[in-house]
Design a protein around this motif. Structure first.
Motif, PDB file in Angstrom:
ATOM      1  N   MET A   1       0.811  -1.209   0.000  1.00 17.43           N
ATOM      2  CA  MET A   1       0.000   0.000   0.000  1.00 17.43           C
ATOM      3  C   MET A   1       0.849   1.264   0.000  1.00 17.43           C
ATOM      4  N   GLU A   2       1.990   1.219   0.629  1.00 22.46           N
ATOM      5  CA  GLU A   2       2.843   2.406   0.692  1.00 22.46           C
ATOM      6  C   GLU A   2       3.288   2.831  -0.705  1.00 22.46           C
ATOM      7  N   THR A   3       3.553   1.873  -1.573  1.00 18.53           N
ATOM      8  CA  THR A   3       3.994   2.193  -2.923  1.00 18.53           C
ATOM      9  C   THR A   3       2.892   2.890  -3.696  1.00 18.53           C
ATOM     10  N   LEU A   4       1.660   2.441  -3.548  1.00 20.49           N
ATOM     11  CA  LEU A   4       0.536   3.079  -4.225  1.00 20.49           C
ATOM     12  C   LEU A   4       0.332   4.507  -3.721  1.00 20.49           C
ATOM     13  N   ALA A   5       0.458   4.711  -2.423  1.00 21.07           N
ATOM     14  CA  ALA A   5       0.331   6.049  -1.852  1.00 21.07           C
ATOM     15  C   ALA A   5       1.431   6.965  -2.380  1.00 21.07           C
ATOM     16  N   LEU A   6       2.629   6.448  -2.472  1.00 17.49           N
ATOM     17  CA  LEU A   6       3.754   7.223  -2.992  1.00 17.49           C
ATOM     18  C   LEU A   6       3.531   7.599  -4.452  1.00 17.49           C
ATOM     19  N   PRO A 108      -8.529  13.120   7.052  1.00 22.97           N
ATOM     20  CA  PRO A 108      -8.494  12.764   5.623  1.00 22.97           C
ATOM     21  C   PRO A 108      -9.889  12.511   5.046  1.00 22.97           C
ATOM     22  N   VAL A 109     -10.759  11.884   5.821  1.00 21.93           N
ATOM     23  CA  VAL A 109     -12.128  11.663   5.364  1.00 21.93           C
ATOM     24  C   VAL A 109     -12.855  12.995   5.216  1.00 21.93           C
ATOM     25  N   PHE A 110     -12.646  13.910   6.162  1.00 21.65           N
ATOM     26  CA  PHE A 110     -13.235  15.241   6.105  1.00 21.65           C
ATOM     27  C   PHE A 110     -12.773  15.979   4.845  1.00 21.65           C
ATOM     28  N   VAL A 111     -11.495  15.907   4.538  1.00 17.21           N
ATOM     29  CA  VAL A 111     -10.953  16.568   3.348  1.00 17.21           C
ATOM     30  C   VAL A 111     -11.585  15.988   2.086  1.00 17.21           C
ATOM     31  N   LEU A 112     -11.739  14.678   2.025  1.00 27.26           N
ATOM     32  CA  LEU A 112     -12.355  14.060   0.847  1.00 27.26           C
ATOM     33  C   LEU A 112     -13.825  14.433   0.729  1.00 27.26           C
ATOM     34  N   ASP A 138      -3.160  13.548  -1.141  1.00 20.06           N
ATOM     35  CA  ASP A 138      -2.540  13.333   0.169  1.00 20.06           C
ATOM     36  C   ASP A 138      -3.528  12.648   1.105  1.00 20.06           C
ATOM     37  N   ALA A 139      -4.774  13.102   1.093  1.00 21.59           N
ATOM     38  CA  ALA A 139      -5.799  12.479   1.941  1.00 21.59           C
ATOM     39  C   ALA A 139      -6.049  11.026   1.522  1.00 21.59           C
ATOM     40  N   ILE A 140      -6.091  10.776   0.226  1.00 21.46           N
ATOM     41  CA  ILE A 140      -6.290   9.400  -0.250  1.00 21.46           C
ATOM     42  C   ILE A 140      -5.099   8.526   0.124  1.00 21.46           C
ATOM     43  N   LEU A 143      -5.251   7.583   3.771  1.00 24.07           N
ATOM     44  CA  LEU A 143      -6.224   6.513   4.015  1.00 24.07           C
ATOM     45  C   LEU A 143      -5.737   5.165   3.503  1.00 24.07           C
ATOM     46  N   LEU A 144      -5.026   5.165   2.378  1.00 18.54           N
ATOM     47  CA  LEU A 144      -4.491   3.902   1.860  1.00 18.54           C
ATOM     48  C   LEU A 144      -3.399   3.327   2.744  1.00 18.54           C
TER      49      LEU A 144
END
Length: 146
Positions: A1-6, A108-112, A138-140, A143-144
């Motif tokens: 998951m870290e790679t997808l976030a990056l 992050p949910v609030f931002v989305l 960044d928010a997504i 969460l990921l």
């Protein structure tokens, strides 16, 4: 998951950099470039300047907040979207850096939700699209990675 976030953060930074050259207003250009600079410093581990990159990113989130607050030509909804999104992600990182309890999933949910509300109400934020995409990604990514 870290790679997808990056990958999401890098794509958002590339889009913001591209969008910087498409817009005419100076302050959104500076906010875009500042956030991209913070992200680039964060992404290069050889520099060992993680905290510096994060503080640059946080500083430009504050600039984005005050830009949204002080722009009198915008409608209230446009200003609220800019202010609430930048304040929400700023508070998340403030809580994370200081190791305070709470706020880690809510912001992050609030931002989305604010981004979704901005899309539903069809806000006119063409010039601000670069840094709002960075904030949304960044928010997504947060969460990921949870």
């Amino acid at each position: 998951m870290e790679t997808l976030a990056l990958i999401l953060i890098i794509l958002a930074a590339v889009f913001a950099l591209y969008w910087t050259f498409r817009i005419k207003k100076l302050i959104p250009k500076l906010i875009n470039l500042g956030m991209v600079l913070g992200i680039v410093i964060l992404m290069i581990p050889q520099l060992k300047l993680f905290e510096t990159g994060l503080y640059i990113y946080l500083g430009f989130l504050v600039v984005a907040f005050f830009y949204g607050l002080a722009d009198p030509r915008r409608s209230l909804i446009d200003r609220l979207v800019i202010c609430l999104m930048s304040a929400g992600i700023f508070l998340f990182w403030l809580w994370t850096v200081n190791h305070w309890a709470g706020n880690t999933i809510y912001m992050p949910v609030f931002v989305l939700l604010i981004a979704l509300a901005g899309m539903i109400t069809k806000t006119k934020l063409r010039n601000e699209l670069g840094f709002l995409v960075i904030i949304t990604m960044d928010a997504i990514a947060i969460l990921l990675s949870m």
